[in-house]
Design an enzyme around this catalytic site. Structure first.
Site, PDB file in Angstrom:
ATOM      1  N   LYS A 124       0.873  -1.181   0.000  1.00 49.25           N
ATOM      2  CA  LYS A 124       0.000   0.000   0.000  1.00 49.25           C
ATOM      3  C   LYS A 124       0.901   1.219   0.000  1.00 49.25           C
ATOM      4  CE  LYS A 124      -4.423   0.694   0.025  1.00 49.25           C
ATOM      5  NZ  LYS A 124      -5.521  -0.208  -0.368  1.00 49.25           N
ATOM      6  N   ASP A 164      -6.899   4.193  -4.617  1.00 51.83           N
ATOM      7  CA  ASP A 164      -7.549   3.994  -3.317  1.00 51.83           C
ATOM      8  C   ASP A 164      -8.240   5.344  -3.047  1.00 51.83           C
ATOM      9  OD1 ASP A 164      -7.547   1.954  -0.898  1.00 51.83           O
ATOM     10  OD2 ASP A 164      -7.266   3.898   0.032  1.00 51.83           O
ATOM     11  N   GLY A 235     -20.372   6.707   2.277  1.00 48.75           N
ATOM     12  CA  GLY A 235     -19.434   7.158   1.257  1.00 48.75           C
ATOM     13  C   GLY A 235     -20.175   7.545  -0.008  1.00 48.75           C
ATOM     14  N   PHE A 236     -19.456   8.177  -0.915  1.00 44.75           N
ATOM     15  CA  PHE A 236     -20.056   8.495  -2.228  1.00 44.75           C
ATOM     16  C   PHE A 236     -18.988   8.490  -3.310  1.00 44.75           C
ATOM     17  CE2 PHE A 236     -19.071  13.133  -2.964  1.00 44.75           C
ATOM     18  CZ  PHE A 236     -18.342  13.349  -1.802  1.00 44.75           C
ATOM     19  N   GLY A 237     -17.915   7.743  -3.063  1.00 47.39           N
ATOM     20  CA  GLY A 237     -16.824   7.655  -4.037  1.00 47.39           C
ATOM     21  C   GLY A 237     -17.005   6.475  -4.972  1.00 47.39           C
TER      22      GLY A 237
HETATM   23  O1  2IT Z   1      -7.935  -1.688  -1.029  1.00 42.88           O
HETATM   24  C1  2IT Z   1      -7.816  -2.162  -2.179  1.00 42.88           C
HETATM   25  O2  2IT Z   1      -7.914  -3.369  -2.383  1.00 42.88           O
HETATM   26  C2  2IT Z   1      -7.559  -1.232  -3.267  1.00 42.88           C
HETATM   27  N1  2IT Z   1      -7.487  -0.037  -3.019  1.00 42.88           N
HETATM   28  C3  2IT Z   1      -7.337  -1.743  -4.657  1.00 42.88           C
HETATM   29  C4  2IT Z   1      -5.947  -2.245  -4.823  1.00 42.88           C
HETATM   30  C5  2IT Z   1      -5.577  -2.643  -6.233  1.00 42.88           C
HETATM   31  O3  2IT Z   1      -4.394  -2.924  -6.416  1.00 42.88           O
HETATM   32  O4  2IT Z   1      -6.422  -2.690  -7.120  1.00 42.88           O
END
Ligand code: 2IT
Length: 445
Positions: A124, A164, A235-237
């Protein structure tokens, strides 16, 4: 070493990293029995190795804003675990981003990716850069500056980022553009790319679609279906949008969405053009949902509140970590909620999860429910490696199959003696076993 001892050592080593310690505690408590029945894991110190990231990259990101002022943010990539494949996981741009949050997300990602059935390790990244109110040109300059530091550590078989919170197709486009300029290769090292340059069909919808396929599986096992169920979404994304689209398609009625300013309750249902309008709200860059009630006066806006106070059949947290606490859980249970499926990562606090499990309310964790997003990223990597682009139907079928398989793994490892399915335990054990076996097979490295 005892699990509790490992946890207290970790707390002493990383004081104040609350989200990270919370995520680790949840997994370790779930796997304690399995771990103790595998002395070979303990001998190889599997847990001690698994809870620490392989590598943490921290860097300064300096860029110039539209007024000509120099701005400095912090950038990170936590490469957590590559036992089962190249590092894979999203990038978050939000003012709240810190190392604890990215370590929790990278840790969760490791097990989530293991559940997808695809060969992806966990990572991440992100920055405390806030896209709120920034111009397009500022976002582009920031993304370019971020990648100028990170690009050397990325690669299609090394580390593949995605979006993300705060990072969507636009930001991925800018980051991938700069990455490609530097390496001069079109290898698809990001996922969530635009359809015209290697992106996969259904990737924008995938997290929400996958979550609803998972919910359908949970209901089917109870002899029920989602048709005519009322659903509260937060949420609204991008994730909330995909979930609302699919919930409507399957015949459910979505009655809430929310933002940092409060939530919208729409008794007529958030469907059709109202779901499209979520995208418009998001692209305004203001991070508020209140304008919904000006456009649709049949709805109500509740300032500073969360949607969990409404009486619904199904609750789908789709916003961010710890957005549903113990009190919210008790309120939902008192209102007769039938099912809670986390679509955000670690959307429920430990107190909320305890309340659901104690009351035998069906609850499933983000690492299982939202894995369709990263799974479809894995499918994007496959398409890039093959220099192909699949149809929407082909991707959607594969996504559906993967979600069915994740559900099956949860049931296999999470069914308790009284028949209750503890999806949290099931997901944690299934993910842990896969990563542990991969680590065992590859020696002490
Ligand atoms: O939390 C997640 O699984 C994502 N933000 C997507 C991660 C991805 O590599 O598609």
């Amino acid at each position: 070493m005892e699990i509790n001892q490992i946890l207290s050592n970790l707390e002493a080593k990383h004081p104040g990293e609350n989200e990270y310690l919370q995520a680790v505690r949840e997994v370790l408590m779930s796997v304690a029995d399995v771990y103790n029945s595998h002395p070979e894991f303990e001998k190889a110190k599997i847990i001690e190795r698994m809870v620490e990231p392989d590598r943490i990259l921290t860097f300064r990101v300096t860029w110039v804003d539209d007024r000509g002022e120099v701005q400095t943010n912090l950038g990170y990539r936590v490469q957590f675990n590559k036992a089962i494949g190249p590092y894979k996981g999203g990038i978050r741009f939000h003012a709240s981003v810190n190392l604890s949050i990215l370590k929790f997300l990278g840790f969760e990602q490791t097990f989530k990716n293991a559940l997808t059935t695809l060969p992806m390790g966990g990572a991440k990244g992100g920055s405390d850069f806030s896209p709120r109110g920034k111009s397009d040109a500022e976002i582009m300059r920031f993304c370019q500056a971020f990648i100028l530091e990170l690009w050397k550590n990325l690669g299609p078989d090394r580390d593949v980022p995605a979006g993300d919170i705060g990072v969507g197709a636009r930001e991925v486009g800018y980051m991938y553009g700069m990455y490609k300029k530097l390496v001069d290769e079109h290898t698809g090292t990001f996922t969530g790319k635009g359809l015209d340059f290697g992106g996969s069909r259904i990737r924008p919808e995938a997290t929400g679609f996958g979550a609803l396929y998972f919910v359908e599986n949970m209901l089917k096992l109870k002899g029920d279906s989602i048709k005519d169920k009322t659903v509260a979404i937060s949420g609204f994304g991008n994730v909330a949008w995909g979930a609302a689209l699919k919930a409507n398609e399957l015949g459910a009625k979505v009655v809430t969405i929310s933002g940092p300013d409060g939530y919208i309750y729409d008794p007529d249902g958030i469907s059709g053009e109202k779901v499209d309008y979520m995208l418009e709200l998001r692209s305004s860059g203001e991070d508020i949902v209140e304008p919904y009630v000006e456009k649709y006066p049949g709805a109500k806006f509740f300032a500073g509140k969360k949607p969990w106070e409404q009486k619904v059949d199904i609750a789908l947290p789709c916003a961010t970590q710890n957005e549903l606490n113990g009190d919210d859980a008790k309120q939902l249970i008192a209102n007769g909620v039938q099912m809670v499926a986390e679509v955000s990562n670690m959307g429920c606090t430990p107190e909320a999860i305890d309340a659901f499990i104690e009351s035998r309310t069906t609850y499933a964790p983000g690492k299982a429910v939202n894995a369709g997003g990263v799974a479809t990223s894995g499918l994007e990597m496959s398409q890039n490696a093959m220099h192909m682009q699949w149809s929407a139907e082909e991707v959607d079928n594969k996504l559906h199959f993967i979600m069915d398989s994740i559900h099956e793994q949860c049931v296999k490892y999470g069914t308790e003696p009284d028949g209750f399915i503890n999806y949290m335990k099931g997901a944690n054990i299934a993910g842990f076993m896969k990563v542990a076996h991969a680590m065992m097979a590859q020696g002490i490295i």
